[in-house]
Design an enzyme around this catalytic site. Structure first.
Site, PDB file in Angstrom:
ATOM      1  N   LYS A 174       0.843  -1.216   0.000  1.00  0.00           N
ATOM      2  CA  LYS A 174       0.000   0.000   0.000  1.00  0.00           C
ATOM      3  C   LYS A 174       0.868   1.252   0.000  1.00  0.00           C
ATOM      4  O   LYS A 174       0.636   2.181  -0.773  1.00  0.00           O
ATOM      5  CB  LYS A 174      -0.932   0.014   1.228  1.00  0.00           C
ATOM      6  CG  LYS A 174      -1.861  -1.181   1.311  1.00  0.00           C
ATOM      7  CD  LYS A 174      -2.787  -1.100   2.510  1.00  0.00           C
ATOM      8  CE  LYS A 174      -2.098  -1.143   3.865  1.00  0.00           C
ATOM      9  NZ  LYS A 174      -1.375  -2.417   4.142  1.00  0.00           N
ATOM     10  N   ARG A 184      -9.936   0.529   7.882  1.00  0.00           N
ATOM     11  CA  ARG A 184      -9.638  -0.887   8.057  1.00  0.00           C
ATOM     12  C   ARG A 184     -10.597  -1.586   9.005  1.00  0.00           C
ATOM     13  O   ARG A 184     -10.305  -2.709   9.447  1.00  0.00           O
ATOM     14  CB  ARG A 184      -8.178  -1.143   8.399  1.00  0.00           C
ATOM     15  CG  ARG A 184      -7.650  -0.468   9.567  1.00  0.00           C
ATOM     16  CD  ARG A 184      -6.208  -0.091   9.357  1.00  0.00           C
ATOM     17  NE  ARG A 184      -5.235  -1.117   9.557  1.00  0.00           N
ATOM     18  CZ  ARG A 184      -3.954  -0.986   9.144  1.00  0.00           C
ATOM     19  NH1 ARG A 184      -3.559   0.086   8.484  1.00  0.00           N
ATOM     20  NH2 ARG A 184      -3.099  -1.904   9.377  1.00  0.00           N
ATOM     21  N   ARG A 218      11.585  -5.821   5.398  1.00  0.00           N
ATOM     22  CA  ARG A 218      11.407  -4.403   5.065  1.00  0.00           C
ATOM     23  C   ARG A 218      12.339  -3.517   5.899  1.00  0.00           C
ATOM     24  O   ARG A 218      12.535  -3.744   7.091  1.00  0.00           O
ATOM     25  CB  ARG A 218       9.959  -3.973   5.331  1.00  0.00           C
ATOM     26  CG  ARG A 218       9.794  -2.454   5.175  1.00  0.00           C
ATOM     27  CD  ARG A 218       8.373  -2.014   5.154  1.00  0.00           C
ATOM     28  NE  ARG A 218       7.634  -2.487   6.317  1.00  0.00           N
ATOM     29  CZ  ARG A 218       6.331  -2.371   6.446  1.00  0.00           C
ATOM     30  NH1 ARG A 218       5.629  -1.818   5.475  1.00  0.00           N
ATOM     31  NH2 ARG A 218       5.729  -2.813   7.516  1.00  0.00           N
ATOM     32  N   ARG A 251      10.897  -1.362  11.270  1.00  0.00           N
ATOM     33  CA  ARG A 251       9.735  -0.971  12.072  1.00  0.00           C
ATOM     34  C   ARG A 251       9.564  -1.915  13.260  1.00  0.00           C
ATOM     35  O   ARG A 251       9.780  -3.112  13.131  1.00  0.00           O
ATOM     36  CB  ARG A 251       8.465  -1.009  11.199  1.00  0.00           C
ATOM     37  CG  ARG A 251       7.939   0.361  10.886  1.00  0.00           C
ATOM     38  CD  ARG A 251       6.869   0.349   9.843  1.00  0.00           C
ATOM     39  NE  ARG A 251       5.668  -0.398  10.194  1.00  0.00           N
ATOM     40  CZ  ARG A 251       4.588  -0.445   9.425  1.00  0.00           C
ATOM     41  NH1 ARG A 251       4.563   0.229   8.286  1.00  0.00           N
ATOM     42  NH2 ARG A 251       3.533  -1.144   9.772  1.00  0.00           N
ATOM     43  N   ARG A 305      -0.874  -8.949  13.156  1.00  0.00           N
ATOM     44  CA  ARG A 305      -1.399  -8.018  12.140  1.00  0.00           C
ATOM     45  C   ARG A 305      -2.165  -8.771  11.068  1.00  0.00           C
ATOM     46  O   ARG A 305      -3.193  -8.302  10.582  1.00  0.00           O
ATOM     47  CB  ARG A 305      -0.247  -7.213  11.520  1.00  0.00           C
ATOM     48  CG  ARG A 305       0.249  -6.102  12.442  1.00  0.00           C
ATOM     49  CD  ARG A 305       1.651  -5.682  12.130  1.00  0.00           C
ATOM     50  NE  ARG A 305       1.793  -5.032  10.854  1.00  0.00           N
ATOM     51  CZ  ARG A 305       2.961  -4.933  10.200  1.00  0.00           C
ATOM     52  NH1 ARG A 305       4.063  -5.444  10.720  1.00  0.00           N
ATOM     53  NH2 ARG A 305       2.993  -4.315   9.048  1.00  0.00           N
TER      54      ARG A 305
HETATM   55  P1  AP5 Z   1       4.864  -1.583   1.912  1.00  0.00           P
HETATM   56  O1  AP5 Z   1       4.583  -0.756   0.703  1.00  0.00           O
HETATM   57  O2  AP5 Z   1       5.562  -0.965   3.058  1.00  0.00           O
HETATM   58  O3  AP5 Z   1       3.533  -2.354   2.368  1.00  0.00           O
HETATM   59  P2  AP5 Z   1       2.249  -1.820   3.146  1.00  0.00           P
HETATM   60  O4  AP5 Z   1       1.055  -2.457   2.535  1.00  0.00           O
HETATM   61  O5  AP5 Z   1       2.279  -0.345   3.252  1.00  0.00           O
HETATM   62  O6  AP5 Z   1       2.509  -2.519   4.543  1.00  0.00           O
HETATM   63  P3  AP5 Z   1       2.350  -1.946   6.013  1.00  0.00           P
HETATM   64  O7  AP5 Z   1       3.094  -2.927   6.895  1.00  0.00           O
HETATM   65  O8  AP5 Z   1       2.755  -0.523   6.095  1.00  0.00           O
HETATM   66  O9  AP5 Z   1       0.842  -2.113   6.247  1.00  0.00           O
HETATM   67  P4  AP5 Z   1       0.123  -2.112   7.591  1.00  0.00           P
HETATM   68  O10 AP5 Z   1      -1.273  -2.012   7.157  1.00  0.00           O
HETATM   69  O11 AP5 Z   1       0.463  -3.251   8.462  1.00  0.00           O
HETATM   70  O12 AP5 Z   1       0.769  -0.860   8.360  1.00  0.00           O
HETATM   71  P5  AP5 Z   1       0.228   0.586   8.695  1.00  0.00           P
HETATM   72  O13 AP5 Z   1       1.412   1.480   8.733  1.00  0.00           O
HETATM   73  O14 AP5 Z   1      -0.901   0.945   7.837  1.00  0.00           O
HETATM   74  O15 AP5 Z   1       5.740  -2.853   1.388  1.00  0.00           O
HETATM   75  C1  AP5 Z   1       6.147  -3.864   2.301  1.00  0.00           C
HETATM   76  C2  AP5 Z   1       7.498  -4.459   1.831  1.00  0.00           C
HETATM   77  O16 AP5 Z   1       7.301  -5.106   0.570  1.00  0.00           O
HETATM   78  C3  AP5 Z   1       8.622  -3.424   1.599  1.00  0.00           C
HETATM   79  O17 AP5 Z   1       9.844  -3.997   1.973  1.00  0.00           O
HETATM   80  C4  AP5 Z   1       8.576  -3.167   0.085  1.00  0.00           C
HETATM   81  O18 AP5 Z   1       9.830  -2.772  -0.421  1.00  0.00           O
HETATM   82  C5  AP5 Z   1       8.148  -4.543  -0.433  1.00  0.00           C
HETATM   83  N1  AP5 Z   1       7.342  -4.486  -1.661  1.00  0.00           N
HETATM   84  C6  AP5 Z   1       6.365  -3.575  -1.978  1.00  0.00           C
HETATM   85  N2  AP5 Z   1       5.830  -3.858  -3.179  1.00  0.00           N
HETATM   86  C7  AP5 Z   1       6.479  -4.973  -3.631  1.00  0.00           C
HETATM   87  C8  AP5 Z   1       6.373  -5.766  -4.834  1.00  0.00           C
HETATM   88  N3  AP5 Z   1       5.493  -5.461  -5.785  1.00  0.00           N
HETATM   89  N4  AP5 Z   1       7.179  -6.844  -4.959  1.00  0.00           N
HETATM   90  C9  AP5 Z   1       8.085  -7.160  -3.977  1.00  0.00           C
HETATM   91  N5  AP5 Z   1       8.239  -6.451  -2.834  1.00  0.00           N
HETATM   92  C10 AP5 Z   1       7.440  -5.362  -2.667  1.00  0.00           C
HETATM   93  O19 AP5 Z   1      -0.326   0.377  10.170  1.00  0.00           O
HETATM   94  C11 AP5 Z   1       0.537   0.085  11.231  1.00  0.00           C
HETATM   95  C12 AP5 Z   1      -0.231   0.038  12.529  1.00  0.00           C
HETATM   96  O20 AP5 Z   1      -0.808   1.330  12.791  1.00  0.00           O
HETATM   97  C13 AP5 Z   1      -1.422  -0.920  12.569  1.00  0.00           C
HETATM   98  O21 AP5 Z   1      -1.031  -2.235  12.902  1.00  0.00           O
HETATM   99  C14 AP5 Z   1      -2.297  -0.264  13.620  1.00  0.00           C
HETATM  100  O22 AP5 Z   1      -1.817  -0.527  14.920  1.00  0.00           O
HETATM  101  C15 AP5 Z   1      -2.106   1.221  13.335  1.00  0.00           C
HETATM  102  N6  AP5 Z   1      -3.084   1.732  12.363  1.00  0.00           N
HETATM  103  C16 AP5 Z   1      -2.804   2.305  11.149  1.00  0.00           C
HETATM  104  N7  AP5 Z   1      -3.938   2.641  10.508  1.00  0.00           N
HETATM  105  C17 AP5 Z   1      -4.956   2.254  11.325  1.00  0.00           C
HETATM  106  C18 AP5 Z   1      -6.359   2.307  11.199  1.00  0.00           C
HETATM  107  N8  AP5 Z   1      -6.954   2.823  10.108  1.00  0.00           N
HETATM  108  N9  AP5 Z   1      -7.109   1.828  12.224  1.00  0.00           N
HETATM  109  C19 AP5 Z   1      -6.539   1.338  13.333  1.00  0.00           C
HETATM  110  N10 AP5 Z   1      -5.211   1.245  13.515  1.00  0.00           N
HETATM  111  C20 AP5 Z   1      -4.421   1.699  12.510  1.00  0.00           C
HETATM  112 MG    MG Z   2       2.515   1.032   4.849  1.00  0.00          MG
END
Ligand code: AP5
Ligand code: MG
Length: 221
Positions: free
Chosen positions: A18, A93, A132, A167, A178
């Site tokens: 994402k 989410r 990552r 992270r 997660r």
């Molecule tokens: P990346 O692009 O970083 O993936 P991502 O989908 O953004 O993954 P996240 O871990 O950030 O998602 P998340 O939903 O767990 O975290 P968030 O920060 O939203 O890519 C991942 C890896 O893959 C990288 O190494 C990249 O290089 C690689 N990659 C990318 N594309 C690729 C491809 N095509 N091929 C190969 N490799 C590739 O949330 C974190 C925490 O915050 C949550 O757990 C929660 O506690 C809180 N939070 C955030 N939003 C909310 C919400 N709306 N409600 C409640 N709690 C929330």
């Molecule tokens: Mg992310």
């Protein structure tokens, strides 16, 4: 500057790409990238009250309570730079968050959403998250598969001298939690938006640039 209004949600499991796709899409469309995860991590890093409240949930891989995250998103979407649209990453989410987003957009008199679901196999997700690394300076997203990428190493981006780090929720136990939370609370949004005719599935596997082209095509319609 965007040529028309683009209201986009990127849906997908942790590690689906994402953040990677949202950065590219936001720059192609000329609309802001809004990641609730990034906003919360910044609050933690700055030691704010919000950060103190959110940190425990995030480190355990649980969701931060709806009311906190809904208030963050509502405030951010009301800012003037979101007038031409936005790319939402990691929000909504839960069904409660999706309903709140619908209400906010209605209040702001906005065009309908395009919801892009990035689908990625679970083994690939675990591989991506455990390898990552992020840049403290430019927020660049990398993987240890790439040359020179490791915690403590300098950012590979030419114009950045930031340091790479892992992270705190990219540890095996938090990754498992997660993924459980995603299945229970976020996956239902695929049906929620599907039933409303707003959802488009795009494979999140393969070359990130090619995925970005497909996402852009879908969003431009
Ligand atoms: P990346 O692009 O970083 O993936 P991502 O989908 O953004 O993954 P996240 O871990 O950030 O998602 P998340 O939903 O767990 O975290 P968030 O920060 O939203 O890519 C991942 C890896 O893959 C990288 O190494 C990249 O290089 C690689 N990659 C990318 N594309 C690729 C491809 N095509 N091929 C190969 N490799 C590739 O949330 C974190 C925490 O915050 C949550 O757990 C929660 O506690 C809180 N939070 C955030 N939003 C909310 C919400 N709306 N409600 C409640 N709690 C929330
Ligand atoms: Mg992310």
């Amino acid at each position: 500057m965007a040529d028309r209004e683009y209201n986009v949600v990127l849906l997908g499991a942790p590690g689906a790409g994402k953040g990677t796709q949202a950065k590219m899409l936001s720059s192609s469309l000329g609309v802001p990238h809004i990641s609730t995860g990034d906003i919360l991590r910044e609050a933690v890093a700055n030691g704010t009250e919000l950060g103190a409240e959110a940190k425990g949930y995030m480190d355990r891989g649980e969701l931060v309570p709806d009311e906190l995250v809904i208030a963050i998103a509502r405030e951010r979407l009301g800012q003037p730079d979101c007038k031409p649209g936005f790319v939402l990453d990691g929000f909504p989410r839960t069904v409660a968050q999706a309903e709140a987003l619908g209400g906010t957009l209605e209040d702001l008199g906005r065009e309908p959403l395009t919801v892009v679901n990035l689908a990625v196999d679970e083994d690939e997700i675990v591989r991506r998250l455990s390898g990552r690394r992020l840049c403290r300076g430019c927020d660049g997203i990398y993987h240890v598969d790439q040359p020179g990428v490791e915690s403590g190493a300098p950012c590979p981006a030419e114009d950045c001298d930031g340091e790479l780090y892992q992270r705190s929720d990219d540890q095996a136990e938090a990754i498992r939690e997660r993924l459980n939370v995603y299945k229970q609370q976020t996956q239902p949004l695929i049906d929620y938006y599907g039933e409303r005719g707003l959802l488009v599935d795009v494979t999140g596997e393969g070359d990130p640039e090619q995925i970005a082209e497909r996402v852009l095509q879908v969003v431009r319609g």
